[in-house]
Every structure is written in C-alpha cells, then in structure tokens.
Scaffold this active site. Structure first.
Site, short mmCIF file in Angstrom:
data_model
loop_
_atom_site.label_atom_id
_atom_site.label_comp_id
_atom_site.label_asym_id
_atom_site.label_seq_id
_atom_site.Cartn_x
_atom_site.Cartn_y
_atom_site.Cartn_z
N TYR A 26 -6.55 -17.38 32.80
CA TYR A 26 -7.63 -18.37 32.95
C TYR A 26 -8.85 -17.86 32.21
O TYR A 26 -9.32 -16.75 32.45
CB TYR A 26 -7.96 -18.56 34.44
N ASP A 74 -11.80 -11.00 27.03
CA ASP A 74 -12.53 -11.80 28.00
C ASP A 74 -12.86 -10.89 29.18
O ASP A 74 -12.02 -10.65 30.06
CB ASP A 74 -11.71 -13.01 28.44
N LYS A 109 -20.60 -13.84 34.95
CA LYS A 109 -20.68 -13.29 36.31
C LYS A 109 -21.75 -12.20 36.49
O LYS A 109 -22.91 -12.51 36.62
CB LYS A 109 -19.29 -12.81 36.75
N1 PMP Z 1 -12.99 -16.08 31.81
C1 PMP Z 1 -12.51 -15.47 32.90
C2 PMP Z 1 -11.63 -14.25 32.73
C3 PMP Z 1 -12.83 -15.94 34.17
O1 PMP Z 1 -12.33 -15.34 35.25
C4 PMP Z 1 -13.68 -17.06 34.28
C5 PMP Z 1 -14.09 -17.63 35.62
N2 PMP Z 1 -13.59 -17.06 36.74
C6 PMP Z 1 -14.15 -17.67 33.12
C7 PMP Z 1 -13.80 -17.15 31.90
C8 PMP Z 1 -15.04 -18.87 33.17
O2 PMP Z 1 -16.31 -18.53 33.63
P1 PMP Z 1 -17.24 -19.63 34.34
O3 PMP Z 1 -16.61 -19.95 35.66
O4 PMP Z 1 -18.57 -18.97 34.43
O5 PMP Z 1 -17.25 -20.82 33.43
#
Ligand code: PMP
Length: 443
Positions: free
Chosen positions: A161, A260, A287
């Site tokens: 994700y 990521d 985050k």
């Molecule tokens: N990349 C990863 C690895 C994530 O875990 C998340 C959200 N949990 C995102 C991107 C997307 O971030 P956001 O919820 O701030 O859009």
C-alpha cells in the site's frame, strides 16, 4: 474438527455484545455519521465492525473514547505519533505557530529548517519537496521519476500500500492473480482506468523473479517503488539482500529506485535506508515528519529532484495551498528534534520486548509475530509471511475478532492486529496488553 481459530469465533456473539455495551456513544455517533458520510465513514482505514470507537482525546500513550473509557493506544494514528498524543514539546511548537497565523501565500523558512533536518538524517536526501500526505508524495515521486527518465511504467510490489494515487492502487488487499512470480495487477478500487502501460507488478522478497519481470521491460520502467517494511502484507521485512539487490538491478537499468519510508522512517535515525545501508534515488515520507499534522514529502538526489526546480524549461510543477504550512513544519521539527539516536534505541528496544513477549505467549499456537523497530503485527497463520500471497492465507476474521476483544480489554490495535509503541507507551501497559492477549488465545 474445530481448529484453534474456531474457539474464539465461537465466542463472537458475546464479544460483539460486550463491545456494544462498552461503546453506546460511539454506536450513536456512527449512526449519525451514516446520514452524511458514505457508509458512515470518510476514512476507510478506521472502519471497524460493528462500529468504530469514537475518540474524545489522546493523552500520551492513552486514548479517551466518546464514552469516557481510557484505552491504551497501540497504533498512534497509523504510526504517525512516535512521541504519543499531545506531547508537550510538539504541542508548544504547534501552538506558537498557530498563534502566529496558520498559512501564508509565501514561504516562512520553517520548511527549510525541516528539509535541512531530513537531509541531515536521510543518507540519500539532498533536496526535499513537502506535500500534504503520503499519497501526494507518492504521486509526485511517480511524476518526477517519469519526467526524469522519459519512461512510463511505475513498478510496485504486489500487496504493498502506497496511498490512494491511481497508479499504486493496484494489488492492495486484493486476491493474487497471475503467477506468483509474475503477478498481474488487480484493481484495488473501482474507477481506476487501466494498469496497462502504466503499472508493472512485482513479487515482494523474490529477487530472482523480480529480475526476470523487470528485465523484460526495463527500458519502459521509470521507477520501482518499495516499502522497506511491508505494512499491509503484515509488517513483512525484506529478506537479507533484497533491497541491495533492487538497488543493483535498478542502477543497471537506470530506473529510479523509490523507498516508500512513510512508515519505515520511524525505524531509525537514518530511516530504514540507513539500517539497510542502501541508498534509494528518491524517498517518500509522511506521518512522523509532520508531528501529528497532515504531511508528506519527497526527498532525494538533487539531480532528480531538480526536475521540479522553477528554472527548468521542462519541469514538474508542484504546489498545494497548505503545502509546508507553518504548523506542520514546526510540529514536525519539534518531533524530529525529540527523536535522537538514543530515543530511537529506547523505542526500538520497547518494540523488541513486546515482540518477544508476544512470541512467548503465542508459542506453539498457529500465530505469527512479525515487525521491526517499534512496529509489530500478530498474524493468524502458520505459513511464514514473506509476500502478498502468504499474507492472504491469514485468517482475517480471527484477527478482526481478536482485535475487537482486545479493544474490549482496553487495547487499541488495527482490526488486523498491527501495533506500534511510542515513547509515551508505558512498560506496564505493554505487560498488561501481552497478558490480555495471552488470556484471549489461551482462554
Ligand atoms: N505509503 C505508505 C507506505 C503508507 O503506509 C501510507 C499510509 N499508511 C501512504 C503511503 C499514504 O500516506 P497518507 O495516508 O498520508 O496519504
């Protein structure tokens, strides 16, 4: 024959009744939400059956719910609060920023401070662009990679994700299709146009198969995006050499390697890339770098990031009304300042202790504990979790029920039993959590 998992499922009615009894105000709030929010929700990841627990406030390692019950938080808004709720240092920095005005049609310098801090920590970061979410960071990274390489395909791993951007909304919590070694993209949302010509699917933790899939189309691939710890797959860690192998492979084909680190940046002072000793070209962040406020960022090599520099004739423009707003920047900086190497050591030691304790209490049972640093996950499966296909074999309904019973006992994890600790997490709360889980699984 009844299995281990059936024992808890046989208690489903009682567990759900107890949840209803403990959360009457949340039940009412959920009912009201259904009138104005589709299905009662504006954020899929916080949905819980029969209804979510609504939160009134957060204090350190605890939540207070709408019915006034104190709950031990073990997910901290999806790992985004490494110092816990309402940390006084972060709250002070945010309050000062709020008192000075919350957003301007001009830079403030705070974004330079936070960017400098990120560059000092992340070995691969020379330039940073802030965004308002991890989703937006991934979207920008994809476009920058496409602009830099002049190629179209974004290669991602099955099961990962990366937020809600269209080109990464493929094969996330969806059934595995195609051969495990050359997975086919499966739409994770209605309304996506097509994967063909835009997305290439790779098998996580299988370097040989990844080499074959990528090799076949390398000249069309702009970026490979990978999570240094795969959250949705069940906090699956990369096998030794996997990330280094990806680095070697992408360098050979001049593909932009994107880590990521939206979650994994909380694994260490230099991020997961520092721990792995592997330098990506770009890193997406989110985050923890926003101190609890909406945030995202792309960081990376100047040569690549500068395709978004204003003086370029052909460029990737990028803006955002609330991008780099002073409240987020100040809170993010206060958070990173508090996250010294020694604090990371303590946080990760607490994570290791809870993983060990969970392994002790689940020993001999068909349950598996994964995770790294301050992150952990309990999975209802005996098959070793290494990729998306193995993660699909977990008994999700058992995990959801165990999560609900843990909430009844006063412990908040995701519905699939992902957890994390913060510096505000009290050791005695972790002991009580492990004991409570022991009672759930041993009766
Ligand atoms: N990349 C990863 C690895 C994530 O875990 C998340 C959200 N949990 C995102 C991107 C997307 O971030 P956001 O919820 O701030 O859009």
């Amino acid at each position: 024959m009844t299995s281990f998992y059936d024992a808890l499922k046989a208690r489903r009615a009682g567990i759900e009744q107890r949840y209803h009894d403990l959360t009457p105000t949340s039940a009412r709030l959920a009912q009201e939400a259904r009138r104005v929010l589709p299905g009662g929700s504006t954020r899929d990841t916080v949905i819980r059956r029969p209804h979510p627990t609504y939160i009134r406030r957060g204090e350190g390692g605890h939540l207070v719910d709408a019915d006034g019950r104190t709950i031990v938080d073990l997910w901290f808004n999806a790992t985004s609060l490494p110092l816990g709720h309402a940390d006084p240092r972060v709250a002070r920095a945010a309050r000062e920023a709020i008192d000075g005005g919350t957003a301007f049609f001009a830079p403030t310098g705070l974004e330079t401070d936070l960017a400098r801090e990120i560059c000092a920590r992340l070995p691969s970061a020379e330039r940073v662009r802030f965004t308002n979410s991890g989703t937006e960071a991934v979207m920008l990274a994809a476009r920058v990679a496409r602009a830099f390489t002049g190629r179209a395909l974004i290669a991602k791993f099955e099961g990962s994700y990366h937020g809600a951007y269209d080109d990464v909304q493929w094969s996330v919590s969806t059934p595995g299709m195609g051969s495990p070694e050359a997975p086919a993209p499966v739409a994770a949302s209605a309304g996506l146009l097509r994967a063909e010509g835009r997305v290439l699917m790779l098998p996580y933790n299988d370097l040989d198969a990844t080499t074959r899939v990528l090799g076949g189309q390398a000249s069309e691939v702009a970026a490979v995006i990978v999570e240094p710890i795969a959250n949705r797959m069940g906090m699956v860690s990369p096998k030794p050499g996997f990330l280094a192998g990806l680095r070697e492979l992408t360098a050979r084909y001049r593909i932009v390697l994107v880590f990521d680190e939206v979650i994994s940046f909380r694994l260490g002072y230099h991020g997961a890339q520092g721990l792995a000793g592997v330098m990506p070209d770009l890193t997406t962040l989110g985050k923890v770098i926003g101190g609890g406020f909406p945030v995202g960022a792309v960081a990376g090599r100047a040569e690549i990031m500068d395709v978004s520099a204003p003086d370029r004739p052909t460029r990737v423009p990028h803006a955002g009304t609330f991008t780099a707003n002073p409240v987020t920047m100040a809170a993010g900086r206060a958070t990173l300042e508090a996250l010294t190497p020694a604090v990371f050591d303590e946080l990760n030691a607490a994570g290791e202790r809870v993983r060990q304790a969970l392994r002790r209490v689940t020993s001999g049972l068909p349950l598996q504990i994964t995770g790294a640093g301050s992150l952990f996950k309990i999975s209802a499966s005996v098959a070793e979790l290494v990729d998306h296909r193995s993660s699909m074999r977990c008994d999700a309904s058992w995990e959801e029920l165990a999560s609900l019973e843990l909430l009844n006992e006063g412990f908040f994890l995701t519905t699939r039993l992902h957890g994390c600790v913060s510096t505000a997490t009290r050791p005695e709360d972790l002991d009580r959590f492990v004991d409570a889980f022991g009672v759930i699984v041993r009766g």
